[in-house]
Design an enzyme around this catalytic site. Structure first.
Site, PDB file in Angstrom:
ATOM      1  N   HIS A  71      44.929 -56.285  47.322  1.00 54.14           N
ATOM      2  CA  HIS A  71      45.580 -57.534  47.709  1.00 54.14           C
ATOM      3  C   HIS A  71      47.093 -57.360  47.700  1.00 54.14           C
ATOM      4  CE1 HIS A  71      45.385 -57.697  43.312  1.00 54.14           C
ATOM      5  NE2 HIS A  71      46.427 -58.522  43.349  1.00 54.14           N
ATOM      6  N   ARG A  82      49.293 -48.976  42.816  1.00 54.78           N
ATOM      7  CA  ARG A  82      49.963 -49.338  44.061  1.00 54.78           C
ATOM      8  C   ARG A  82      49.532 -48.400  45.183  1.00 54.78           C
ATOM      9  NH1 ARG A  82      54.023 -49.005  40.402  1.00 54.78           N
ATOM     10  NH2 ARG A  82      54.686 -50.980  39.543  1.00 54.78           N
TER      11      ARG A  82
END
Length: 160
Positions: free
Chosen positions: A20, A40
């Site tokens: 997301h 990440r």
């Protein structure tokens, strides 16, 4: 990947392992289980405190990604009273509407955290008074006992 157009009052459950991102212009309240892990995949070319690009974790992220769609998006703008939003074994969320005054009592089972989503008011106890406005957060310890919330407020209530 899905792009979701969000609007004020939307609640979107995002289970652990779900890819997301929060796009530009979005103000949100993120409630989550305590964790010190973030992987990440991409970081929008942001720099860390040291001035260098922040580390990406693409291989680690691929190992834990869950490719299940999110649960249904629900909207809770302008609720009239306390409304159940989310229940899990990690945390619970209500949206609470205060129209004038409400007496509450803390319970020994859990603290209560509140985030003011809209409006103004105040919280009072025997020894404390605090003005509240949109964006404020406050914590009620489990052993506090009685407290009062006054005003015209919409709040997110979180507990375990």
């Amino acid at each position: 990947m899905n792009y979701i157009n969000v609007k004020k009052g939307d609640f979107i459950p995002i289970p652990a392992g779900t890819i997301h991102a929060i796009m530009d212009g979005i103000v949100l309240c993120e409630v989550q289980q305590s964790s010190d892990v973030t992987y990440r995949l991409y970081d929008w070319n942001r720099l860390g405190k040291d001035g260098k690009p922040r580390e990406l974790h693409q291989k680690k992220a691929i190992d834990v990604i869950k490719l299940n769609p999110s649960e249904e998006i629900k909207n809770y703008s302008n609720v009239e009273k306390t409304t159940k939003v989310y229940r899990s074994n990690k945390f619970n969320i209500n949206i609470v509407r205060i129209n004038q005054q409400e007496e509450k009592i803390s319970t020994k089972e859990s603290f209560r955290a509140y985030i003011i989503l809209e409006g103004t008011g105040k919280i009072t106890t025997k020894t404390f008074e605090k003005t509240l406005k949109k964006g404020d957060t406050f914590l009620i310890p489990s052993n506090l006992g009685k407290y009062n919330v006054y005003g015209d407020l919409e709040m997110m209530e979180i507990w375990i």
